[in-house]
Design an enzyme around this catalytic site. Structure first.
Site, short mmCIF file in Angstrom:
data_model
loop_
_atom_site.label_atom_id
_atom_site.label_comp_id
_atom_site.label_asym_id
_atom_site.label_seq_id
_atom_site.Cartn_x
_atom_site.Cartn_y
_atom_site.Cartn_z
N ASP A 161 -77.46 -16.05 -26.65
CA ASP A 161 -78.74 -15.66 -27.25
C ASP A 161 -78.90 -14.14 -27.21
OD1 ASP A 161 -79.29 -18.35 -27.54
OD2 ASP A 161 -80.44 -18.48 -25.69
N ASN A 187 -68.63 -19.02 -29.55
CA ASN A 187 -67.84 -18.65 -28.38
C ASN A 187 -66.43 -19.20 -28.58
OD1 ASN A 187 -67.77 -21.41 -27.49
ND2 ASN A 187 -69.73 -21.12 -26.45
N LEU A 188 -65.53 -18.90 -27.66
CA LEU A 188 -64.13 -19.26 -27.86
C LEU A 188 -63.94 -20.77 -27.96
CD1 LEU A 188 -61.22 -18.30 -28.11
CD2 LEU A 188 -61.05 -18.37 -25.59
N SER A 189 -64.65 -21.52 -27.12
CA SER A 189 -64.52 -22.98 -27.16
C SER A 189 -64.99 -23.54 -28.50
CB SER A 189 -65.33 -23.61 -26.02
OG SER A 189 -64.81 -23.23 -24.77
N GLU A 190 -66.12 -23.02 -28.99
CA GLU A 190 -66.64 -23.48 -30.29
C GLU A 190 -65.68 -23.11 -31.41
OE1 GLU A 190 -71.42 -23.10 -29.26
OE2 GLU A 190 -70.31 -21.37 -30.00
#
Length: 477
Positions: free
Chosen positions: A264, A195-198
């Site tokens: 998921d 995701n964007l944060s990761e």
């Protein structure tokens, strides 16, 4: 328009990763505890759902694909609950039991549509011999079209490089939902789905799409990836591949209730679509549509083929659609978990006129969701005569589905919808005309369940029969 979904029934996918059980306790909150300034929840409903890698496998199986799940569990009630639930949805489980560890369990307490607290029961599986996992992967490589590694940093994927190597040597694409900032672990993977944060935790904060693309392409080169898919919440998702233009896909979510498990769903749909023989671009298209559906549901959840088909037509389950009875029951259950009031009505709706439109709009105002049950063609003939219906069932349902006031449409074969209503049990049953409430089919069942029954007036001068007579009269002139 019929949407051509991938041939999921021909797709085989193995999921390896951190398996966990999600428990949900629901109940009303009416007071504050005298022991501490916290709410007291009177639990009246308990649910258990597969989470983590198990939820990925559930998403794959829900599409009709062949899903195999490998992971580490304890020897306990949680492991047994996982095995039982997954078997019921045709996920083939091959767990490695570790007697010294409990199965990872996450307990959420919810009240008034709010999550109050989450309690985690876990011990990391780091140090557990990964060889049994490698053996299971090797045994499956000849019969799967994709391998998913679902990493929640709980210890099941301490030997990611070995797993990637085994699959790539066999020509099987490897899709990974990463965790943490050490992307070196995932070197050589076919696709990463952070995701964007990761993504920004590894690549750095991005102030623009151009910067995101530039840094994403650098990650692909640095870690020898075939592709990178960055999921960006309300901004949709971005697919990056070497020597190809970036593909930006806007979100299809219409309502967002819970993002639990959305990642998921994305990787599950991606894997199933690739294993069915579709391109990566097509897989991302379907995954984006599925994500838009699943965030409209509470808790870890899955997407069915009919929901996916509706979503790629722009008609997600959180809004509208023609459904089977089973699909409708699932949609109603999801709506109730969101605290929505479900209204239901029925009729032939042969030639839709202003009276119908006004009646349905008024019925919709009485709740949050409106179900319209429609007489089948055979049922209509028995009720109205051999000359009816003028419009066949499929056309009647399509027209009803175009109304903003109508959420779900379902057909029934009987003379009355009593059996159907008894299976759905709406919060409010509505009928138009000169009926008395006790004369309405299904009223007794709705009342017995604590629901309401109401009669609404039709607009004066509007009648399908009158319209037909007028047409016949005009044609005879």
């Amino acid at each position: 328009m019929k949407v051509n979904l991938p041939a999921f029934e021909r797709a085989g996918v193995m999921v390896v990763g951190d398996v966990m059980l999600d428990r949900y306790w629901y109940g009303p909150t009416c007071r504050i505890s005298p022991e501490a300034p916290v709410p007291v929840v009177k639990v009246n409903t308990v649910e258990e759902r597969p989470g983590g890698a198990a939820n990925v496998a559930m998403n794959i199986a829900s599409l009709g694909a062949n899903a195999r799940l490998v992971g580490l569990t304890g020897i306990d009630d949680a492991a047994r609950a996982l095995s039982k639930t997954l078997a019921e949805v045709n996920v083939k489980c091959d767990f490695v039991s570790v007697p010294t560890h409990p199965t990872i369990t996450k307990l959420r307490v919810l009240s008034r549509n709010q999550q109050l607290i989450r309690l985690d029961f876990e011990e990391g599986f780091e140090g557990v011999d990964p060889q049994p996992l490698h053996e299971r992967i090797n045994q499956a490589l000849g019969s799967i079209g994709a391998l998913v590694l679902s990493d929640y940093a709980k210890g099941a994927l301490t030997s990611v490089q070995t797993m990637i190597s085994l699959a790539r040597q066999a020509g099987v694409p490897v899709l990974i939902d990463p965790k943490g900032t050490d992307f070196e672990r995932y070197r050589g993977a076919t696709l990463l789905t952070p995701n964007l944060s990761e993504f920004e935790a590894v690549a750095g904060k991005c102030k623009s799409e151009d910067e995101l693309v530039e840094r994403g392409m650098k990650l692909i080169a640095d870690y020898d990836l075939s592709a990178l898919l960055v999921t960006r919440s309300e901004q949709g998702m971005t697919l990056l591949q070497p020597n190809k233009a970036p593909l930006h896909m806007p979100t299809q979510a219409q309502e967002v209730y819970d993002v639990t498990g959305a990642g998921d769903t994305v990787i599950g749909v991606l894997a199933a679509t690739l294993a069915a023989g579709n391109t990566l671009e097509e897989a991302c298209y379907f995954a984006n549509a599925a994500a838009g559906v699943v965030v409209g549901k509470l808790g870890t959840s899955t997407v069915s083929p009919i929901e996916l088909e509706n979503a790629v037509r722009g008609r997600a389950d959180t809004g509208f659609g023609v459904m089977t009875e089973e699909e409708l029951r699932q949609a109603v259950a999801s709506a109730r978990k969101r605290g929505e009031k479900v209204v239901m009505t029925n009729g032939v709706f042969d030639i839709l006129h202003a009276g119908h439109v006004s009646y349905l709009a008024n019925a919709r105002k009485l709740g949050d969701r409106l179900i319209v049950a429609v007489n089948s063609d055979a049922s209509t003939k028995r009720l109205k005569g051999e000359s009816r219906p003028v419009n066949p069932l499929e056309q009647r349902m399509i027209v009803l589905g175009a109304l903003e006031s109508v959420d779900w449409i379902v057909s029934f074969e009987e003379d009355t919808p009593q059996r159907l209503i008894a299976g759905i049990l709406p919060d409010l049953l509505v009928k138009g005309g000169d009926y008395k409430p006790e004369e309405i089919a299904g009223s007794e069942e709705v009342w017995a369940n604590g629901g309401e029954v109401m009669v609404l007036n039709f607009e004066d001068g509007c009648s399908t029969t009158n319209i037909i007579k007028k047409i016949q009269t005009e044609s005879e002139k």
